[in-house]
Design a protein around this motif. Structure first.
Motif, PDB file in Angstrom:
ATOM      1  N   PRO A  36     -44.503  14.723  -7.391  1.00 21.14           N
ATOM      2  CA  PRO A  36     -44.256  16.162  -7.516  1.00 21.14           C
ATOM      3  C   PRO A  36     -43.635  16.717  -6.239  1.00 21.14           C
ATOM      4  N   ASP A  37     -43.207  17.967  -6.290  1.00 20.21           N
ATOM      5  CA  ASP A  37     -42.653  18.649  -5.121  1.00 20.21           C
ATOM      6  C   ASP A  37     -43.809  19.124  -4.230  1.00 20.21           C
ATOM      7  N   PHE A  38     -43.925  18.500  -3.070  1.00 22.58           N
ATOM      8  CA  PHE A  38     -44.988  18.866  -2.135  1.00 22.58           C
ATOM      9  C   PHE A  38     -44.420  19.577  -0.901  1.00 22.58           C
ATOM     10  N   SER A  39     -43.359  20.314  -1.085  1.00 22.82           N
ATOM     11  CA  SER A  39     -42.770  21.076   0.024  1.00 22.82           C
ATOM     12  C   SER A  39     -43.818  22.019   0.618  1.00 22.82           C
ATOM     13  N   PRO A  40     -43.834  22.196   1.926  1.00 23.57           N
ATOM     14  CA  PRO A  40     -42.858  21.685   2.908  1.00 23.57           C
ATOM     15  C   PRO A  40     -43.223  20.313   3.484  1.00 23.57           C
ATOM     16  N   TYR A  41     -44.117  19.571   2.797  1.00 23.64           N
ATOM     17  CA  TYR A  41     -44.606  18.305   3.346  1.00 23.64           C
ATOM     18  C   TYR A  41     -44.186  17.105   2.498  1.00 23.64           C
ATOM     19  N   GLN A  42     -42.986  17.179   1.908  1.00 21.14           N
ATOM     20  CA  GLN A  42     -42.516  16.086   1.070  1.00 21.14           C
ATOM     21  C   GLN A  42     -42.298  14.808   1.897  1.00 21.14           C
ATOM     22  N   LYS A  43     -41.682  14.964   3.061  1.00 21.45           N
ATOM     23  CA  LYS A  43     -41.415  13.808   3.918  1.00 21.45           C
ATOM     24  C   LYS A  43     -42.724  13.142   4.332  1.00 21.45           C
ATOM     25  N   GLU A  44     -43.710  13.940   4.709  1.00 19.68           N
ATOM     26  CA  GLU A  44     -45.002  13.395   5.137  1.00 19.68           C
ATOM     27  C   GLU A  44     -45.732  12.721   3.972  1.00 19.68           C
ATOM     28  N   THR A  45     -45.585  13.280   2.768  1.00 15.26           N
ATOM     29  CA  THR A  45     -46.210  12.673   1.595  1.00 15.26           C
ATOM     30  C   THR A  45     -45.534  11.352   1.251  1.00 15.26           C
ATOM     31  N   ASP A  46     -44.213  11.322   1.326  1.00 15.97           N
ATOM     32  CA  ASP A  46     -43.479  10.074   1.093  1.00 15.97           C
ATOM     33  C   ASP A  46     -43.928   8.994   2.083  1.00 15.97           C
ATOM     34  N   GLU A  47     -44.129   9.388   3.337  1.00 16.38           N
ATOM     35  CA  GLU A  47     -44.575   8.431   4.349  1.00 16.38           C
ATOM     36  C   GLU A  47     -45.978   7.922   4.030  1.00 16.38           C
ATOM     37  N   PHE A  48     -46.839   8.812   3.564  1.00 16.04           N
ATOM     38  CA  PHE A  48     -48.199   8.440   3.170  1.00 16.04           C
ATOM     39  C   PHE A  48     -48.165   7.369   2.080  1.00 16.04           C
ATOM     40  N   ILE A  49     -47.320   7.557   1.074  1.00 11.85           N
ATOM     41  CA  ILE A  49     -47.209   6.589  -0.023  1.00 11.85           C
ATOM     42  C   ILE A  49     -46.599   5.275   0.477  1.00 11.85           C
ATOM     43  N   TYR A  50     -45.639   5.373   1.381  1.00 13.55           N
ATOM     44  CA  TYR A  50     -45.044   4.177   1.975  1.00 13.55           C
ATOM     45  C   TYR A  50     -46.113   3.349   2.695  1.00 13.55           C
ATOM     46  N   TYR A  51     -46.971   4.026   3.434  1.00 13.26           N
ATOM     47  CA  TYR A  51     -48.049   3.332   4.151  1.00 13.26           C
ATOM     48  C   TYR A  51     -49.038   2.699   3.179  1.00 13.26           C
ATOM     49  N   ILE A  52     -49.283   3.350   2.046  1.00 10.45           N
ATOM     50  CA  ILE A  52     -50.166   2.765   1.032  1.00 10.45           C
ATOM     51  C   ILE A  52     -49.596   1.439   0.540  1.00 10.45           C
ATOM     52  N   LYS A  53     -48.310   1.417   0.259  1.00 13.30           N
ATOM     53  CA  LYS A  53     -47.681   0.172  -0.202  1.00 13.30           C
ATOM     54  C   LYS A  53     -47.778  -0.911   0.869  1.00 13.30           C
ATOM     55  N   GLN A  54     -47.534  -0.532   2.128  1.00 15.15           N
ATOM     56  CA  GLN A  54     -47.619  -1.500   3.217  1.00 15.15           C
ATOM     57  C   GLN A  54     -49.044  -2.036   3.371  1.00 15.15           C
ATOM     58  N   MET A  55     -50.037  -1.175   3.123  1.00 17.79           N
ATOM     59  CA  MET A  55     -51.435  -1.619   3.175  1.00 17.79           C
ATOM     60  C   MET A  55     -51.697  -2.723   2.155  1.00 17.79           C
ATOM     61  N   ILE A  56     -51.193  -2.522   0.941  1.00 15.49           N
ATOM     62  CA  ILE A  56     -51.429  -3.490  -0.135  1.00 15.49           C
ATOM     63  C   ILE A  56     -50.833  -4.849   0.211  1.00 15.49           C
ATOM     64  N   SER A  57     -49.548  -4.864   0.495  1.00 17.13           N
ATOM     65  CA  SER A  57     -48.881  -6.149   0.751  1.00 17.13           C
ATOM     66  C   SER A  57     -49.249  -6.719   2.117  1.00 17.13           C
ATOM     67  N   GLY A  58     -49.559  -5.828   3.078  1.00 15.87           N
ATOM     68  CA  GLY A  58     -49.974  -6.309   4.392  1.00 15.87           C
ATOM     69  C   GLY A  58     -51.304  -7.036   4.345  1.00 15.87           C
ATOM     70  N   LEU A  59     -52.264  -6.488   3.576  1.00 17.48           N
ATOM     71  CA  LEU A  59     -53.549  -7.171   3.439  1.00 17.48           C
ATOM     72  C   LEU A  59     -53.377  -8.493   2.713  1.00 17.48           C
ATOM     73  N   ASN A  60     -52.487  -8.516   1.727  1.00 17.85           N
ATOM     74  CA  ASN A  60     -52.196  -9.777   1.028  1.00 17.85           C
ATOM     75  C   ASN A  60     -51.709 -10.831   2.021  1.00 17.85           C
ATOM     76  N   ASN A  61     -50.841 -10.426   2.943  1.00 21.09           N
ATOM     77  CA  ASN A  61     -50.365 -11.362   3.967  1.00 21.09           C
ATOM     78  C   ASN A  61     -51.494 -11.810   4.889  1.00 21.09           C
ATOM     79  N   TRP A  62     -52.425 -10.890   5.185  1.00 27.27           N
ATOM     80  CA  TRP A  62     -53.551 -11.244   6.064  1.00 27.27           C
ATOM     81  C   TRP A  62     -54.365 -12.389   5.476  1.00 27.27           C
ATOM     82  N   TYR A  63     -54.598 -12.355   4.176  1.00 25.73           N
ATOM     83  CA  TYR A  63     -55.382 -13.421   3.547  1.00 25.73           C
ATOM     84  C   TYR A  63     -54.768 -14.804   3.772  1.00 25.73           C
TER      85      TYR A  63
END
Length: 338
Positions: A279-306
């Motif tokens: 959804p439109d989360f203005s004025p924090y769209q960029k920050e929300t996109d970054e939050f979701i990006y970090y979530i994805k990195q958490m998933i695949s990063g933990l997979n790499n840790w294993y």
């Protein structure tokens, strides 16, 4: 002689970054164990030192390029793991008392001198978050998520099944595991790592909450594939999607692996779809996109840790193997990943 099982590895449709801090915090880890974890048995301490939990932070928050924006997550990962291992051995009333005291310390109460050192780690973590600019509403958010989502809805719901050896239906299993895996409060750590506390109206939005829940279920399933060797070695361990699918659907181990990975991949596809249609989360769209990006990195990063960190948490010697009902030790297993 050991039995061999072939197990697939999860894969993800996005590129995963490599943290510059992997392997950089072993001195800090040693100090933490020596100072604040001496309440654990010598055997438990020896196992924790093999686990490389100190690298969970760098692997799961690989986009952070400043030490203090990674170290706080590493501290959290260790005491969250110890909370789970320590609490699951306690009666429910004692888990509740432990949980309530954790909440008090996470909300700012000073640990008492006679209390176990894990509370000092939690107090230090709170100070780190404040130094990283986290406001009171965020501090309360992570404390509540730790208390209610991780311990109450996770560990305390899982514990009776582990004691009784009853087998939950799969939909309930997904919900309990999503909480007991600890990822809902762990996702909160994105905010001090990026320096932006996601406002409540964004954090509580249905789409964001669904993405967070998807992350938690995906990581729980990912954990089941990475730890199946432990569950196969310990006959009484049933809280694993592969074992549950075998039981409920009366299928082979290989078929259960295939079905479990299908469930995992469908959830990953849903997460990607939602993240591409925020959804439109203005004025924090960029920050929300970054939050979701970090979530994805958490998933695949933990997979790499294993598979890349060298952790011994899920190998013989990294966990205790109890005797079975006949007084014999459980047969050793060999896992071959593909």
């Amino acid at each position: 002689m050991s039995k061999q099982f072939n197990v697939p590895k999860p894969v993800y449709p996005w590129e995963t970054l490599q943290s510059p801090f992997a392997g950089a915090f072993y001195e800090e880890e040693t100090n933490w164990y020596d100072q604040d974890y001496q309440f654990l048995s010598k055997e438990a301490m020896a196992r924790y030192r093999k686990m490389r939990l100190i690298d969970v932070g760098p692997f799961m928050i690989p986009a952070a390029t400043e030490k203090d924006k990674v170290l706080h997550a590493t501290r959290f990962a260790i005491y969250m793991t110890v909370t789970d291992d320590y609490a699951e051995l306690l009666p429910i009333k004692e888990i509740a008392a432990f949980r309530d005291r954790i909440f008090e310390v996470m909300m700012g109460d000073d640990p008492r001198q006679e209390e176990i050192g894990i509370f000092r780690q939690m107090q230090t973590n709170r100070k780190e978050w404040i130094d990283l600019g986290m406001p009171d509403f965020w501090l309360e958010r992570i404390a509540k998520n730790y208390k209610y989502r991780f311990v109450t809805d996770g560990i305390m719901e899982e514990s009776p099944y582990k004691i009784s050896k009853d087998i939950p239906p799969i939909p309930l299993f997904h919900l309990i595991r999503a909480n007991s895996i600890g990822m809902i409060p762990f996702v909160d750590l994105i905010c001090p790592s990026t320096g932006f506390a996601l406002p409540d109206y964004i954090y509580n939005h249905t789409v964001i909450q669904r993405i967070i829940m998807l992350q938690a279920i995906i990581v729980a399933l990912q954990n089941d594939f990475a730890t199946i060797g432990k569950e196969l070695a310990i006959e009484s361990e049933i809280f694993n999607i592969i074992k549950l699918l075998q039981h409920h659907h009366k299928i082979s181990f290989d078929e259960a692996c295939e079905e479990g990975m299908k469930i995992h991949d469908e959830l990953v596809n849903e997460l990607v779809t939602l993240s591409n249609h925020l959804p439109d989360f203005s004025p924090y769209q960029k920050e929300t996109d970054e939050f979701i990006y970090y979530i994805k990195q958490m998933i695949s990063g933990l997979n790499n840790w294993y598979y890349q960190s060298g952790t011994k948490r899920y190998e013989p010697g990294g966990f205790a193997v109890p005797p079975n009902g006949k007084g014999e030790t459980i047969e050793r297993v060999e896992i071959k990943y593909f």
